[in-house]
Write an enzyme that holds these catalytic residues in place. Structure first.
Site, PDB file in Angstrom:
ATOM      1  N   LEU A 177       0.811  -1.208   0.000  1.00  9.27           N
ATOM      2  CA  LEU A 177       0.000   0.000   0.000  1.00  9.27           C
ATOM      3  C   LEU A 177       0.848   1.263   0.000  1.00  9.27           C
ATOM      4  O   LEU A 177       1.658   1.490   0.912  1.00  9.27           O
ATOM      5  CB  LEU A 177      -0.938   0.000   1.217  1.00  9.27           C
ATOM      6  CG  LEU A 177      -1.878   1.211   1.344  1.00  9.27           C
ATOM      7  CD1 LEU A 177      -2.849   1.253   0.170  1.00  9.27           C
ATOM      8  CD2 LEU A 177      -2.616   1.169   2.677  1.00  9.27           C
ATOM      9  N   ASP A 178       0.670   2.092  -1.039  1.00 10.34           N
ATOM     10  CA  ASP A 178       1.326   3.402  -1.164  1.00 10.34           C
ATOM     11  C   ASP A 178       2.854   3.305  -1.134  1.00 10.34           C
ATOM     12  O   ASP A 178       3.532   4.258  -0.746  1.00 10.34           O
ATOM     13  CB  ASP A 178       0.850   4.355  -0.047  1.00 10.34           C
ATOM     14  CG  ASP A 178      -0.626   4.685  -0.175  1.00 10.34           C
ATOM     15  OD1 ASP A 178      -1.135   4.688  -1.309  1.00 10.34           O
ATOM     16  OD2 ASP A 178      -1.262   4.938   0.863  1.00 10.34           O
ATOM     17  N   GLU A 179       3.403   2.174  -1.558  1.00 12.94           N
ATOM     18  CA  GLU A 179       4.858   2.014  -1.535  1.00 12.94           C
ATOM     19  C   GLU A 179       5.423   1.663  -2.909  1.00 12.94           C
ATOM     20  O   GLU A 179       6.575   1.237  -3.021  1.00 12.94           O
ATOM     21  CB  GLU A 179       5.253   0.951  -0.501  1.00 12.94           C
ATOM     22  CG  GLU A 179       4.955   1.374   0.933  1.00 12.94           C
ATOM     23  CD  GLU A 179       5.557   0.434   1.957  1.00 12.94           C
ATOM     24  OE1 GLU A 179       6.383  -0.419   1.572  1.00 12.94           O
ATOM     25  OE2 GLU A 179       5.203   0.555   3.144  1.00 12.94           O
TER      26      GLU A 179
END
Length: 300
Positions: free
Chosen positions: A243-245
């Site tokens: 997530l969001d990486e």
């Protein structure tokens, strides 16, 4: 509206029928630029733009982007790619030829907040995005009238974590039906499953309303306000199963202070989100991004 944009795309394709691009990454070593440049010269191509980067001249990775003109390019594509194999093998290259006249088809996913969607539509309408926005998919109907007024198909598919599998099956079928090349999450507030992400590696661009790696996940502006930050930002990145990486394409920031409420931060942030996402999408469409591990090389 759609007819005018289609006319612009046809004009672009005609004007760029001989324009090609080559993206390369490989172990750094002497002779790479000379070999590729000479290859293009022998094929009758004229290099009009060249950008390169090395992570370390001694034992690092070398990246290069060529943009070139070549007469009757559409007739030479297969031979060009076949003959390049020898150089690619010699230098252990990851490489890709793309052709400007093959305009990418884009799908935009959106939820209730429309500022990023509107920015993309404005860029497309003005001719600054060379893409075919083939459809918009949303789990809300807020964008329906705006999207359809521009002649773009709008697909309303309610979504929640309880029915995520069935929703994504419908979405994936639409993406296949429209032959989509790029997916843009313009504030689409649903988490994609690993199966969805795996089906489109490095072809899903997200906008996160925070200057990553700060405030990963939900409600970043509220958390930023509570933390008393003096800078807020936005990050556009490729989507991975972390997530969001995913690999970051573009970021920007704006200064704030103690007088700004959480709502003020959101208003300021929306302006940043719009421009950051638009730049990331534009660079992807122009084949200016190379993904290396969990990073990007952006020849902008």
């Amino acid at each position: 509206m759609k007819t005018r944009i289609e006319g612009h795309l046809r004009s672009f394709q005609e004007n760029n029928r001989n324009r090609g691009r080559l993206l390369v990454s490989c172990p750094d070593q002497p002779g790479i630029v000379a070999a590729v440049s000479n290859f293009l010269y022998e094929k009758g191509a004229n290099i009009v733009e060249s950008s390169q980067h090395s992570t370390n001249p001694e034992g690092g990775t070398f990246f290069i982007r060529f943009e070139f003109e070549c007469e009757n390019l559409n007739e030479k594509e297969a031979l060009l790619e076949h003959d390049f194999l020898a150089i690619a093998e010699r230098f252990s290259m990851d490489w890709k030829f793309t052709y400007a006249y093959k305009v990418k088809k884009t799908a935009i996913f959106v939820s209730k907040e429309l500022h990023c969607l509107l920015e993309l539509l404005w860029e497309w309408q003005s001719g600054d995005f060379t893409t075919d926005i083939a459809l918009v998919i949303s789990n809300h109907e807020d964008a329906k009238d705006i999207v359809e007024s521009m002649g773009i198909p709008f697909h309303y598919i309610p979504a929640s974590k309880e029915i995520r599998k069935e929703v994504e099956e419908k979405q994936l079928q639409l993406l296949e039906d429209y032959d989509i090349d790029l997916i843009v999450l313009a504030r689409y507030m649903q988490i994609l499953t690993p199966d969805f992400v795996t089906a489109h590696p490095n072809r899903i661009i997200n906008i996160h309303h925070s200057f990553l790696p700060a405030f990963i996940g939900a409600r970043p502006y509220e958390r930023a306000y509570k933390r008393g930050v003096k800078l807020i930002g936005a990050t556009s990145h490729y989507v991975t199963n972390d997530l969001d990486e995913g690999p970051i394409i573009e970021q920007d920031i704006e200064r704030v202070n103690h007088r700004d409420s959480a709502d003020d931060l959101k208003k300021i942030g929306r302006l940043i989100e719009r421009t950051v996402l638009a730049r990331a999408v534009k660079w992807h469409l122009e084949d200016r991004v190379i993904v290396h591990e969990n990073r990007t090389i952006v020849f902008n």
